[in-house]
Write an enzyme that holds these catalytic residues in place. Sequence first.
Site, PDB file in Angstrom:
ATOM      1  N   HIS A   1     -14.706  -8.823   0.969  1.00  0.00           N
ATOM      2  CA  HIS A   1     -13.532  -9.608   1.357  1.00  0.00           C
ATOM      3  C   HIS A   1     -13.636 -11.060   0.917  1.00  0.00           C
ATOM      4  O   HIS A   1     -12.690 -11.628   0.392  1.00  0.00           O
ATOM      5  CB  HIS A   1     -13.318  -9.535   2.859  1.00  0.00           C
ATOM      6  CG  HIS A   1     -12.823  -8.199   3.305  1.00  0.00           C
ATOM      7  ND1 HIS A   1     -11.670  -7.668   2.803  1.00  0.00           N
ATOM      8  CD2 HIS A   1     -13.335  -7.292   4.157  1.00  0.00           C
ATOM      9  CE1 HIS A   1     -11.486  -6.478   3.354  1.00  0.00           C
ATOM     10  NE2 HIS A   1     -12.485  -6.224   4.180  1.00  0.00           N
TER      11      HIS A   1
ATOM     12  N   GLY B   1      -8.102  -7.429   4.096  1.00  0.00           N
ATOM     13  CA  GLY B   1      -8.949  -7.456   5.282  1.00  0.00           C
ATOM     14  C   GLY B   1      -8.366  -8.180   6.486  1.00  0.00           C
ATOM     15  O   GLY B   1      -9.042  -8.346   7.486  1.00  0.00           O
TER      16      GLY B   1
ATOM     17  N   ARG C   1      -3.179  -1.645  -6.361  1.00  0.00           N
ATOM     18  CA  ARG C   1      -2.319  -2.815  -6.230  1.00  0.00           C
ATOM     19  C   ARG C   1      -2.665  -3.769  -7.372  1.00  0.00           C
ATOM     20  O   ARG C   1      -3.757  -3.660  -7.961  1.00  0.00           O
ATOM     21  CB  ARG C   1      -2.537  -3.511  -4.888  1.00  0.00           C
ATOM     22  CG  ARG C   1      -3.934  -4.068  -4.755  1.00  0.00           C
ATOM     23  CD  ARG C   1      -4.192  -4.715  -3.408  1.00  0.00           C
ATOM     24  NE  ARG C   1      -5.636  -4.905  -3.265  1.00  0.00           N
ATOM     25  CZ  ARG C   1      -6.275  -4.982  -2.109  1.00  0.00           C
ATOM     26  NH1 ARG C   1      -5.614  -4.879  -0.983  1.00  0.00           N
ATOM     27  NH2 ARG C   1      -7.568  -5.166  -2.070  1.00  0.00           N
TER      28      ARG C   1
ATOM     29  N   TYR D   1      13.263 -34.379 -16.775  1.00  0.00           N
ATOM     30  CA  TYR D   1      11.799 -34.332 -16.827  1.00  0.00           C
ATOM     31  C   TYR D   1      11.205 -34.463 -15.434  1.00  0.00           C
ATOM     32  O   TYR D   1      11.869 -34.913 -14.497  1.00  0.00           O
ATOM     33  CB  TYR D   1      11.243 -35.448 -17.728  1.00  0.00           C
ATOM     34  CG  TYR D   1      11.417 -36.843 -17.164  1.00  0.00           C
ATOM     35  CD1 TYR D   1      10.454 -37.396 -16.311  1.00  0.00           C
ATOM     36  CD2 TYR D   1      12.539 -37.605 -17.466  1.00  0.00           C
ATOM     37  CE1 TYR D   1      10.616 -38.656 -15.777  1.00  0.00           C
ATOM     38  CE2 TYR D   1      12.710 -38.868 -16.937  1.00  0.00           C
ATOM     39  CZ  TYR D   1      11.747 -39.392 -16.100  1.00  0.00           C
ATOM     40  OH  TYR D   1      11.906 -40.638 -15.550  1.00  0.00           O
TER      41      TYR D   1
ATOM     42  N   MET E   1      -5.625  -7.360   8.230  1.00  0.00           N
ATOM     43  CA  MET E   1      -5.068  -6.493   9.261  1.00  0.00           C
ATOM     44  C   MET E   1      -5.967  -5.276   9.423  1.00  0.00           C
ATOM     45  O   MET E   1      -6.997  -5.189   8.793  1.00  0.00           O
ATOM     46  CB  MET E   1      -3.647  -6.121   8.905  1.00  0.00           C
ATOM     47  CG  MET E   1      -2.699  -7.285   9.141  1.00  0.00           C
ATOM     48  SD  MET E   1      -1.030  -6.843   8.765  1.00  0.00           S
ATOM     49  CE  MET E   1      -1.159  -6.461   7.053  1.00  0.00           C
TER      50      MET E   1
ATOM     51  N   LYS F   1       0.832  -1.197   0.000  1.00  0.00           N
ATOM     52  CA  LYS F   1       0.000   0.000   0.000  1.00  0.00           C
ATOM     53  C   LYS F   1       0.872   1.254   0.000  1.00  0.00           C
ATOM     54  O   LYS F   1       0.681   2.148  -0.823  1.00  0.00           O
ATOM     55  CB  LYS F   1      -0.903  -0.022   1.234  1.00  0.00           C
ATOM     56  CG  LYS F   1      -2.147   0.803   1.097  1.00  0.00           C
ATOM     57  CD  LYS F   1      -3.049   0.624   2.315  1.00  0.00           C
ATOM     58  CE  LYS F   1      -3.735  -0.732   2.302  1.00  0.00           C
ATOM     59  NZ  LYS F   1      -4.318  -1.068   3.630  1.00  0.00           N
TER      60      LYS F   1
ATOM     61  N   ARG G   1      -3.180   3.123   8.347  1.00  0.00           N
ATOM     62  CA  ARG G   1      -3.470   1.965   7.489  1.00  0.00           C
ATOM     63  C   ARG G   1      -2.354   0.937   7.524  1.00  0.00           C
ATOM     64  O   ARG G   1      -1.174   1.277   7.566  1.00  0.00           O
ATOM     65  CB  ARG G   1      -3.672   2.438   6.047  1.00  0.00           C
ATOM     66  CG  ARG G   1      -4.541   3.668   5.929  1.00  0.00           C
ATOM     67  CD  ARG G   1      -4.645   4.184   4.502  1.00  0.00           C
ATOM     68  NE  ARG G   1      -5.321   3.231   3.615  1.00  0.00           N
ATOM     69  CZ  ARG G   1      -5.430   3.403   2.308  1.00  0.00           C
ATOM     70  NH1 ARG G   1      -4.871   4.454   1.716  1.00  0.00           N
ATOM     71  NH2 ARG G   1      -6.052   2.505   1.580  1.00  0.00           N
TER      72      ARG G   1
ATOM     73  N   CYS H   1       9.279 -38.969 -10.170  1.00  0.00           N
ATOM     74  CA  CYS H   1       7.939 -39.532 -10.367  1.00  0.00           C
ATOM     75  C   CYS H   1       7.135 -39.548  -9.078  1.00  0.00           C
ATOM     76  O   CYS H   1       6.064 -40.113  -9.008  1.00  0.00           O
ATOM     77  CB  CYS H   1       8.030 -40.932 -10.965  1.00  0.00           C
ATOM     78  SG  CYS H   1       8.931 -42.093  -9.936  1.00  0.00           S
TER      79      CYS H   1
ATOM     80  N   SER I   1      15.044 -42.319 -11.733  1.00  0.00           N
ATOM     81  CA  SER I   1      13.795 -41.604 -11.540  1.00  0.00           C
ATOM     82  C   SER I   1      13.595 -41.474 -10.033  1.00  0.00           C
ATOM     83  O   SER I   1      13.511 -42.472  -9.321  1.00  0.00           O
ATOM     84  CB  SER I   1      12.636 -42.368 -12.166  1.00  0.00           C
ATOM     85  OG  SER I   1      11.428 -41.726 -11.835  1.00  0.00           O
TER      86      SER I   1
HETATM   87  P1  ADP Z   1      -7.543  -2.633   3.605  1.00  0.00           P
HETATM   88  O1  ADP Z   1      -6.139  -3.016   3.482  1.00  0.00           O
HETATM   89  O2  ADP Z   1      -8.330  -3.535   4.487  1.00  0.00           O
HETATM   90  O3  ADP Z   1      -8.176  -2.396   2.271  1.00  0.00           O
HETATM   91  P2  ADP Z   1      -7.304   0.207   3.868  1.00  0.00           P
HETATM   92  O4  ADP Z   1      -6.109   0.753   4.542  1.00  0.00           O
HETATM   93  O5  ADP Z   1      -7.263   0.251   2.388  1.00  0.00           O
HETATM   94  O6  ADP Z   1      -7.572  -1.262   4.385  1.00  0.00           O
HETATM   95  O7  ADP Z   1      -8.536   1.006   4.430  1.00  0.00           O
HETATM   96  C1  ADP Z   1      -9.870   0.577   4.407  1.00  0.00           C
HETATM   97  C2  ADP Z   1     -10.757   1.623   3.770  1.00  0.00           C
HETATM   98  O8  ADP Z   1     -10.622   2.890   4.368  1.00  0.00           O
HETATM   99  C3  ADP Z   1     -10.413   1.768   2.322  1.00  0.00           C
HETATM  100  O9  ADP Z   1     -11.496   1.313   1.565  1.00  0.00           O
HETATM  101  C4  ADP Z   1     -10.166   3.210   2.078  1.00  0.00           C
HETATM  102  O10 ADP Z   1     -10.950   3.671   1.036  1.00  0.00           O
HETATM  103  C5  ADP Z   1     -10.544   3.901   3.395  1.00  0.00           C
HETATM  104  N1  ADP Z   1      -9.503   4.871   3.711  1.00  0.00           N
HETATM  105  C6  ADP Z   1      -8.267   4.594   4.144  1.00  0.00           C
HETATM  106  N2  ADP Z   1      -7.530   5.708   4.273  1.00  0.00           N
HETATM  107  C7  ADP Z   1      -8.331   6.724   3.915  1.00  0.00           C
HETATM  108  C8  ADP Z   1      -8.142   8.136   3.809  1.00  0.00           C
HETATM  109  N3  ADP Z   1      -6.987   8.720   4.095  1.00  0.00           N
HETATM  110  N4  ADP Z   1      -9.190   8.866   3.391  1.00  0.00           N
HETATM  111  C9  ADP Z   1     -10.355   8.284   3.100  1.00  0.00           C
HETATM  112  N5  ADP Z   1     -10.597   6.959   3.174  1.00  0.00           N
HETATM  113  C10 ADP Z   1      -9.593   6.195   3.576  1.00  0.00           C
HETATM  114 MG    MG Z   2      -7.711  -1.189   0.944  1.00  0.00          MG
END
Ligand code: ADP
Ligand code: MG
Length: 909
Positions: free
Chosen positions: A483, A107, A365, A882, A109, A28, A98, A862, A795
Amino acid sequence: MSTEKAVYFFGGGSADGRADMKNLLGGKGANLAEMANIGIQVPAGFTITTEVCTHYMKHTHSYPPALDADVRAALARVEQIMGSKFGDPVNALLVSVRSGARKSMPGMMETVLNVGLCSATIPGLVKKTGNPRFVYDAYRRLIAMYSDVVMEKAAGVEPAEGMGIRQQLDRLLDGVKKAKGYASDADISADDLQALVGQFKAKVKEVLGREFPDDPYEQLWGGIGAVFSSWNGRRAVSYRRIEGIPDEWGTAVSVQAMVFGNMGDTSATGVAFTRHPATGENVFFGEWLVNAQGEDVVAGIRTPNPLNEATKNEQNKHLPSLETAMPEVYRPLHDIRDNLEKHYTDMQDIEFTIQEGRLWMLQCRTGKRTGTAALNMAMDMLAEGLITNETAVMRVAPAQLDELLHPIVDPAAEKSADLVAKGLPAGPGGARGQVVFTAADAVEWAKQGKKVILVREETNPEDVEGMRAAVGILTARGGMTSHAALVARGWGKCCIVGAGALEVDVHKKQIRVGGRTFLEGATFTLNGTRGHVYAGQLAMMDATENPRFQQFMAIADGFRAMNVRTNADTPEDAAKARGFGAEGIGLFRTEHMFYGKGSEQPLFLLRKMIVSTTVAERRAALAELYPFVKKDIKATLAVMDGLPVTIRLLDPPLHEFVPQAHEERAKLAAALGISVEALAKRADDLHESNPMMGHRGVRLGVTFPEISEMQIRAILESAAELLKEGTKVFPEIMVPVVGMVSELEDQKKLAKQVEAEVLAKYKMKKIPHMYGTMIEIPRACLTADTIAETAEFFSYGTNDLTQMTFGFSRDDIGGFVPEYLEKKLLPVDPFQVLDREGVGQLVALGIKLGRKTRKKLKVGICGEHGGEPNSVEFCHLVGMDYVSCSPFRVPIARLAAAQAQLQYPRKKK
Ligand code: ADP
Ligand code: MG
Ligand code: MG
């Protein structure tokens, strides 16, 4: 911790980091930096490195001393760019905290949004925005997330089922909605929210015994620590175990200025894929919600809207698309999509937020995709000139091919089936099984060998182990980017989400739909490609072959340095494997004709041979058995039409074949003209206390040469006859369980003698063939140089070699290996993934020694490992000619071999 840079800034059109710094910044953080660098609008922020996470874990949750100053400096830059100040009573900056690991763990963490809201900053924000509803909505979200993530989970509090703080707060929220008759979160008024916030804080105090922190910096550091701690949360740990992600990696933390999708009707938030993640189609595909915050879309709380007109489906066709609702925002978003694809040359999974008409990117990503989508995207991007052949081959994970060859629901059966609901086609293919309602039940039932479909009300990352154990996943709520959908797609697992007609009652363990009730254990069939849910058991069939699969495999084959053969025991299997591209048979087991269909008579004759006590008796029985053995061998050689066929001489301990049932024994005794008691005595004599290391393999051939003789004759006579008929053949005679060259020599004398007889009988000068051995005993590896004097090929039988090297009985590992895996004494089951460190050394040594004696020694594998991608790579690295695997795994091995050559090129033959 060294003096290395711990905080990386991004925003305002530039960044300290780059996309290739995922190890340090997490996926991220690295991609936020990359987007900032290529001029895409992202809210400013900074990333604290994974090294700080490692430090934090090692030093009882404390930070390197300089971190505080670094964070303050970075925060000051964010404040400058965003024109607001963290904790400021007039114009407060709010941030999100984040998580982000090297590899995405959707989802698994934690993330905390709206950090910085407190009694000092709220009045100023209300005044500045003129939108108290928004401020209190943000605040109630902060309290819910923070109390859950920081004050409960990270603090190690373990609430009773259903009594987590988040659930308790959700119930308060639902209470307000019910009392006032609101249908959705968006209907709740500012006053309601302000009152609710008070209730939330009181509840937090009551349940967790601490005040909700009112200091912005305390919130910030609490959030940072909790995100680091979430790396070791239960969900994250079990996800890592399934995905094979090392525990040492750690997560990075990105702190980023908040932008708000919940400021009213010109604000929104969404998730999208630059191409369709389930089909691979070149369409911009996604979901969005007006007046909402990021996690609303992903959590499946409201049914999201479609991104554009072209990708609307049955379930959302009545909802507004972003394309029509906010065209002035959709257009730049579409441009960003094109930009990102060109820049990354791969499909991206993106998150965006629209704050009062202004578009902000929050994440990108490389998107997870189904096997079908991976294949289609690779071939499309190749045709578009976006990627090269090499890249295209690397774009499909070998394991994903499995899914392309896997069964789908038979469309004919579907026509008259009992359709109970429709949902979104989140994960492809078909699945049928019994419904269960909790992840724990799914795991438990699967352990008992049952096929289960995990049914949940909504998608929940805590269910990851149950999702893994189930053959299919079905949810009543959630969208294509929920998720469950992401995770299922990553695994290529059949999954339907958002089947809204289902009323799932987890407590009563039942589903109500259309006036009917289905209880736990009911059988359902899912068509994950269409999103259809059927009651009952429908017929399945092989997926109709995508023509692009053939094209793709042909490109991959062009790179491969190793051949791929198959393990096949019948002419039918052999023919099927050729269809999958097998270039020979690496293991043909003669004993298989004694199991299953049509085995009665040969088995009876084999038994007769086994319980014989004199050579004459045994020879008589073998003579009767001979035509059966020869017929199978000849048919298989014919099917393979000149491709090499490795035929292994009889391997298992004989007593495995001795009949136990009384009438079987009586029949056998009668055929031999002896009493049942005498037969029982002969059977008892065959008993061994450790048959795996007993009288088997070459040892049988040494003590009963007439058994080897019969088999070798069957091989050579089949070959001779086929040659006379004009069919090309290339049999390879393989002697199993050899530890000493002397054993091999002993059998070779026999082989030579039989060969001379066969040549004379058919008046031929030569029958092309090879004489070699299976390498499955450590001593054979250690003395491979002398063994290669006699053996023309090796083999590797890595099932037995693994057993002998670890001293783990293959048949008994169930008693302890699961615990070894659980306790991480073993990284993976060595019977599934070849143990490079130990067994691998023996394999490599054997090849080195063998080729010292015989430069051109042909070497293959094998064991089961021959179809497992990681092991195939190892075989490539040690220079095997192989690999051989079961028919269905042949395409997987072909692709794995091609990828191995692309990553570690070696001389091709
Ligand atoms: P995950 O890895 O579970 O996707 P994120 O870090 O992407 O977690 O955050 C979850 C949600 O929170 C994301 O969908 C994102 O859109 C929202 N979010 C995260 N940071 C911000 C921010 N700075 N402003 C607005 N929304 C945010
Ligand atoms: Mg996200
Ligand atoms: Mg063996």
